[in-house]
Design an enzyme around this catalytic site. Structure first.
Site: not given
Ligand SMILES: NC(=O)c1ccc[n+]([C@@H]2O[C@H](COP(=O)([O-])OP(=O)(O)OC[C@H]3O[C@@H](n4cnc5c(N)ncnc54)[C@H](O)[C@@H]3O)[C@@H](O)[C@H]2O)c1
Length: 467
Positions: A39, A64, A115, A239, A243, A294, A297, A360
Site C-alpha cells: 500500500y 506485483k 513490518t 508514528k 497510531n 487529580g 472532578c 482535593r
Molecule cells: N498500510 C498502511 O496504510 C500504512 C500506513 C502507514 C505506514 N505503514 C507502514 O508501512 C510499511 C509497509 O506497509 P504496507 O501496508 O505497504 O505493507 P504491505 O504488506 O502491503 O507491503 C509490503 C511489501 O514489501 C514487500 N517486501 C517484503 N520483503 C521485501 C524485500 N526484501 N524487498 C522488497 N520488497 C519486499 C512485500 O512483498 C510487499 O509487497 C509497514 O511498516 C507499515 O506498518 C502502512
C-alpha cells in the site's frame, strides 16, 4: 534474481545519481528507488512518477512487479487504476527484484517493506533486515552519495542501532559521509491513500545529517503541510504515538457508545458534541506530559462512570484502566524521590495543579502523605495554599484527610530550599522558576514533575519524572 521488467522506461544509468546533479539536470526531479510495493510503496511509486520523478519499484513478489509492468495496480486504492496506467505509460516507472542494482542506479531510496507483528507481539523485522543487507551491498561499488529513507513503521532505535550498522558493514562505507540515512514516518490511510499522500497532516524527517533532510525537502517540501526535522528516534516514536492515539480515540468513542446504549442515550449526539469543543477536547489541552491528574472532578467522575457501567453490566476496560494508570504515575514520583536517598525533602507545590489552592485528590498530597508515612523530614511551599484562608470543601478535605499537613507548610520558598537536599517541583509558574534559579544550590537534586522547559535557567542536579 530476476531482472527489471520490460516496462517502457528510461535507462536509470543515464542519470547521474547524486541529488545535486539530478536536480541540476532536471529541475527538482530525482531518480528514486522504492522498496516494497504494498500500500505505501505502490502509492508512493505512482504519485512520485506522476510528479515527474523517475522511479524504480523493487519487490520480492514477482506477481506485483508483473501487474505494475502491465500498468496495473497491485493494491486496491481509489484512483490507483487510472494513475498506475498513466505513469507506467509515461515511461518513468521501472520494476525489478534486483535491490542492489536499484540502489546503484538511483539517488534516493524509499523503504516501505512490511513490518508485521510476530506471534509474541514484537515487530517482525525479518524482511527489513534482509533488505538492509542488500541495500548495503548496493552501496559497495557506488561512488556517488545516496539517501536511504526508511518509511516502514519501525520501533524506536531500529534505524540508528540496527539498519544503519548493517548498511555500513555491508558497504564498507560510513553514514553521514558516503551515504545518508533518515526516517520519515508515513501517515497515509488505506482507502484514501492518494489524497493522504498529497495532503499529509505533516511531514516529519528524523535525520542526523543535512543531506538527507535537504533531499526530502526537495522531494516533499511542496506538500501543503508543516515540515519538521527531528531526531531519528523521535520520528520513529511519533508514528507509534499517532497510531496508538488513533486506536485510543476509536476505543474511547466505542466504550462511550456502549455505556450510552445501556443508558438509552444517543452516542452519536454525545460524541458529536464532545468533538465540537475545540478548546479542551479536540485540542492540545491535556496532551503535555506531566504529573498525575487529580482535583475535585476527574477522579470522582471517572469513578462514577465506572460504577454506572458496573450497574448496567457494561465492560469499559480502557476507561477502567485510567485511574490505575494515574496511580502508577504518582508511584513513579514517589519512587524517584526515595531513590535519591536523602530524607530532607522540600516539596514545591501541594495543590492538584498550578494556579489553584484546591487540594482535593491532589497527587502531590498523596506524595506528601507517603513521605510523611516513611518518616521523611518534609517541608512544603505552595504560594496558593494558605491554610488559614481555605474554605468550604477544601477546608473540610484538609481537616478530615490531611490535618497534619499544615505544620509542614512554610510561607517562604527560601526556607524550604535551604532546609532540603531534594526538591520536588510540582508547580510550573514562571516567577517561581526565576526564584529557584537563584536559590537552588549545586549540591541539591530537583525532581521535576511538571516538565520545565529545557531552556529554563537552572542550578543543581535536575531529574525529570519521565523525561
Ligand atoms: N498500510 C498502511 O496504510 C500504512 C500506513 C502507514 C505506514 N505503514 C507502514 O508501512 C510499511 C509497509 O506497509 P504496507 O501496508 O505497504 O505493507 P504491505 O504488506 O502491503 O507491503 C509490503 C511489501 O514489501 C514487500 N517486501 C517484503 N520483503 C521485501 C524485500 N526484501 N524487498 C522488497 N520488497 C519486499 C512485500 O512483498 C510487499 O509487497 C509497514 O511498516 C507499515 O506498518 C502502512
Amino acid at each position: 534474481m530476476r531482472t527489471a521488467m520490460a516496462c517502457p522506461v528510461r535507462d536509470p544509468r543515464t542519470w547521474s545519481g547524486s541529488p545535486a546533479d539530478v536536480n541540476q539536470n532536471t529541475g527538482n526531479l530525482l531518480k528514486i528507488s522504492i522498496f516494497g510495493l504494498g500500500y505505501v510503496g505502490a502509492v508512493s511509486l505512482a504519485c512520485l512518477a506522476r510528479d515527474g520523478h523517475e522511479v524504480i519499484g523493487v519487490d520480492v513478489d514477482q506477481a506485483k512487479l508483473d501487474l505494475i509492468g502491465e500498468g496495473k495496480t497491485p493494491v486496491v486504492e481509489e484512483g490507483m487504476v487510472e494513475l498506475m496506467q498513466k505513469v507506467v505509460a509515461s515511461g518513468r516507472v521501472q520494476v525489478t527484484t534486483d535491490a542492489q542494482r536499484a540502489v546503484h542506479d538511483s539517488a534516493l531510496s524509499l523503504i516501505c517493506v512490511g513490518t508485521p507483528s510476530a506471534p509474541n507481539g514484537s515487530q517482525d523485522q525479518s524482511a527489513m533486515l534482509r533488505l538492509a543487507h542488500d541495500l548495503g551491498r548496493g552501496m559497495r561499488d557506488k561512488d556517488r552519495p545516496h539517501v536511504f529513507v526508511f518509511r516502514s513503521t519501525l520501533v524506536p532505535g531500529t534505524v540508528e542501532d540496527v539498519l544503519q550498522p548493517i548498511i555500513e558493514r555491508e558497504s564498507g562505507k560510513r553514514a553521514g559521509e558516503d551515504f545518508s540515512v533518515c526516517f520519515q514516518p508515513e501517515f497515509l490511510r488505506e482507502g484514501t491513500s492518494i489524497r493522504d499522500y498529497d495532503k499529509p497532516p505533516f511531514t516529519i524527517v528524523g535525520a542526523n545529517d543535512d543531506a538527507a533532510f535537504t533531499a526530502l525537502q526537495e522531494l516533499f517540501g511542496h506538500l501543503p503541510c508543516a515540515f519538521h526535522r527531528t531526531s531519528v528516534r523521535s520520528a520513529e516514536m511519533v508514528k507509534y504515538c499517532c497510531n496508538n492515539f488513533h486506536a485510543l480515540k476509536i476505543t474511547f468513542a466505542n466504550e462511550t457508545a456502549r455505556l450510552c446504549a445501556a443508558l438509552g442515550v444517543d452516542p452519536f449526539e454525545v460524541m458529536d458534541l464532545v468533538c465540537q469543543d475545540r478548546q479542551l477536547n479536540i485540542s492540545p489541552a491535556y496532551l503535555k506530559p506531566g504529573f498525575a491528574f487529580g482535583g475535585s472532578c476527574l477522579p470522582k467522575d471517572l469513578r462514577a462512570t465506572m460504577h454506572l457501567a458496573k450497574l448496567h453490566d457494561v465492560e469499559l476496560p480502557v476507561l477502567n484502566s485510567i485511574i490505575p494508570s494515574n496511580r502508577q504515575h504518582a508511584d513513579l514520583a514517589i519512587a524517584k524521590v526515595m531513590a535519591v536517598g536523602s530524607r530532607r525533602v522540600g516539596m514545591i507545590g501541594l495543590s492538584f495543579k498550578t494556579g489553584t489552592d484546591d487540594l482535593r485528590e491532589s497527587p502531590l498530597v498523596l506524595l506528601a502523605e507517603h513521605l510523611i508515612g516513611k518518616g521523611y523530614n518534609l517541608r512544603i511551599y505552595d504560594p496558593e495554599v494558605h491554610l488559614s484562608r481555605l474554605l468550604g470543601a477544601n477546608r473540610r478535605f484538609i481537616d478530615t484527610h490531611v490535618p497534619h499537613m499544615g505544620e509542614l507548610m512554610r510561607p517562604d520558598l527560601a526556607e524550604v530550599v535551604a532546609a532540603s537536599d531534594v526538591l520536588v517541583l510540582g508547580l510550573a509558574s514562571p516567577s517561581l522558576l526565576v526564584s529557584l534559579a537563584d536559590l537552588v544550590r549545586e549540591d541539591q537534586t530537583v525532581i521535576d514533575l511538571v516538565g520545565v522547559p529545557k531552556t529554563t535557567k537552572r542550578r543543581g542536579h535536575w531529574e525529570g519524572l519521565c523525561w
